[in-house]
Scaffold this motif. Sequence first.
Motif, short mmCIF file in Angstrom:
data_model
loop_
_atom_site.label_atom_id
_atom_site.label_comp_id
_atom_site.label_asym_id
_atom_site.label_seq_id
_atom_site.Cartn_x
_atom_site.Cartn_y
_atom_site.Cartn_z
N GLY A 119 0.91 -1.28 -0.08
CA GLY A 119 -0.03 0.07 0.18
C GLY A 119 0.80 1.33 0.15
O GLY A 119 1.96 1.47 0.49
N ALA A 120 0.16 2.48 -0.53
CA ALA A 120 0.75 3.52 -0.81
C ALA A 120 -0.03 4.70 -0.28
O ALA A 120 -1.17 4.68 -1.09
CB ALA A 120 1.69 3.77 -1.85
N ILE A 121 -0.05 5.53 0.67
CA ILE A 121 -0.88 6.45 1.20
C ILE A 121 -0.20 7.93 0.78
O ILE A 121 0.73 8.23 1.46
CB ILE A 121 -1.38 6.31 2.56
CG1 ILE A 121 -2.00 4.89 2.96
CG2 ILE A 121 -2.44 7.49 2.78
CD1 ILE A 121 -2.59 4.93 4.22
N VAL A 141 -3.22 2.08 -3.89
CA VAL A 141 -2.90 3.73 -3.76
C VAL A 141 -3.97 4.51 -3.01
O VAL A 141 -5.18 4.43 -4.05
CB VAL A 141 -2.28 4.39 -4.88
CG1 VAL A 141 -1.84 5.60 -4.71
CG2 VAL A 141 -0.99 3.54 -5.45
N LEU A 142 -3.84 5.27 -2.16
CA LEU A 142 -4.76 6.34 -1.73
C LEU A 142 -4.15 7.45 -1.84
O LEU A 142 -3.02 7.72 -1.13
CB LEU A 142 -5.09 5.96 -0.10
CG LEU A 142 -5.79 7.01 0.53
CD1 LEU A 142 -7.17 7.46 -0.31
CD2 LEU A 142 -6.17 6.65 1.99
N TYR A 143 -4.66 8.29 -2.69
CA TYR A 143 -4.02 9.63 -2.73
C TYR A 143 -5.28 10.88 -2.33
O TYR A 143 -6.20 11.08 -2.72
CB TYR A 143 -3.90 9.99 -4.35
CG TYR A 143 -3.32 11.32 -4.90
CD1 TYR A 143 -2.33 11.95 -4.00
CD2 TYR A 143 -4.01 11.93 -5.87
CE1 TYR A 143 -2.08 13.35 -4.35
CE2 TYR A 143 -3.62 13.22 -6.09
CZ TYR A 143 -2.53 13.78 -5.52
OH TYR A 143 -2.13 14.81 -5.71
N ILE A 144 -4.62 11.54 -1.54
CA ILE A 144 -5.33 12.94 -1.07
C ILE A 144 -4.70 14.23 -1.43
O ILE A 144 -3.59 14.41 -0.92
CB ILE A 144 -5.57 12.77 0.44
CG1 ILE A 144 -6.50 11.48 0.86
CG2 ILE A 144 -6.21 14.08 1.01
CD1 ILE A 144 -6.71 11.36 2.50
N LYS A 197 -14.81 8.40 0.90
CA LYS A 197 -15.07 7.45 -0.22
C LYS A 197 -13.68 6.85 -0.47
O LYS A 197 -13.66 5.65 -0.81
CB LYS A 197 -15.64 8.32 -1.29
CG LYS A 197 -15.86 7.29 -2.54
CD LYS A 197 -16.47 8.12 -3.64
CE LYS A 197 -16.74 7.21 -4.85
NZ LYS A 197 -17.42 7.76 -6.06
N GLU A 198 -12.63 7.86 -0.82
CA GLU A 198 -11.33 7.38 -1.43
C GLU A 198 -10.63 6.39 -0.17
O GLU A 198 -10.11 5.23 -0.43
CB GLU A 198 -10.47 8.50 -1.71
CG GLU A 198 -10.56 9.36 -2.68
CD GLU A 198 -11.85 10.22 -2.42
OE1 GLU A 198 -12.48 11.01 -3.55
OE2 GLU A 198 -12.33 10.45 -1.33
N ILE A 199 -10.88 6.85 1.03
CA ILE A 199 -10.34 6.03 1.98
C ILE A 199 -10.83 4.57 2.02
O ILE A 199 -10.38 3.65 2.53
CB ILE A 199 -10.32 7.04 3.46
CG1 ILE A 199 -9.57 8.07 3.34
CG2 ILE A 199 -9.94 6.06 4.80
CD1 ILE A 199 -9.67 9.12 4.58
N ALA A 200 -12.27 4.70 1.99
CA ALA A 200 -13.04 3.44 2.27
C ALA A 200 -12.47 2.47 1.23
O ALA A 200 -12.38 1.10 1.49
CB ALA A 200 -14.45 3.79 2.09
N LEU A 201 -12.47 2.81 -0.01
CA LEU A 201 -11.82 2.03 -1.08
C LEU A 201 -10.74 1.54 -0.76
O LEU A 201 -10.30 0.21 -0.99
CB LEU A 201 -11.50 2.72 -2.39
CG LEU A 201 -13.03 3.30 -3.16
CD1 LEU A 201 -12.57 3.96 -4.17
CD2 LEU A 201 -13.57 1.98 -3.74
#
Length: 287
Positions: A119-121, A141-144, A197-201
């Motif tokens: 994982g990459a946040i 990948v989670l991107y904020i 939403k993005e975090i939940a995925l």
Amino acid sequence: MASSPSHILGEIIGNFFEDVMKSPIRKLCRKYKVYFDTIGLRPARPTKKISWIDINGSSHDLDYVIERNGTPNKIGTPIAFIEVAWRRYTKHSKNKAQEISGALLPIVEKYKEFAPFKGAILSGVFTESSIRQLENQGFHVLYIPFDKITDSFKKFGIDIFFDETSTEKELSEIIDRIKRCKELDKIGKELLKANKKEIALFINALELSIKRQIDYIFVLPLHGKEMRFDNLDSAISFIKKYSEIPEDAIIDSYVIGILFNDGSHINCVFKDKEMAIDFLNRNVTVN
């Protein structure tokens, strides 16, 4: 040598983001009773840093590691490696993406028999190509983006926007604003809410990996007796006529594959029965 205000501000925001993102992951780990290791004191390791050795014998400091059967006093089986990264400018994002893959891929290769989650946040500014590069290498990948972070601070009356034109005085003022802020916990919750939403995925993908079950296992014994031919026609003729295992054939190796219900898989080759059975016993235990 004193750090520049730009460097200090980057560290402050990066540490803030890393602390905020622990919350949803820690909650998931408690649900499945797996150990969530983050930077800090832990009796099982000598320093505050989380360091793992890769397949080449090199050590890498990591951000988050999830372990099955881990405790504060015992290092468990690694089932997820997650890196957290903050970058303000696009010119640094590609290098950071390469740094993440360069650190994690050799570690994952060492522990491939457990098919750990990668994982990459990411937060701040990352190009589409740098994100795609990680995804193509099997990372979730989670991107904020940077504006989501500035918006969360703005809701509490704090302006943290800066760019390459910002002066050292302006950067120092932002640092002071953040240091004086007594509502960082609320800002963190706002950031999680704004990116729900993005975090939940990302969390759902991690959950599938943690709770995965074996779909099926295949075992392929390879009988080896080398046959040599002087020409192509002779080799083709042998293959066409070959139908049964010769009496004098011996086992060369065992190919074992484990397919999981989350789509991940493990494939290994062993030279003897004992090694193959040991591999299966370990995977039945940890999965």
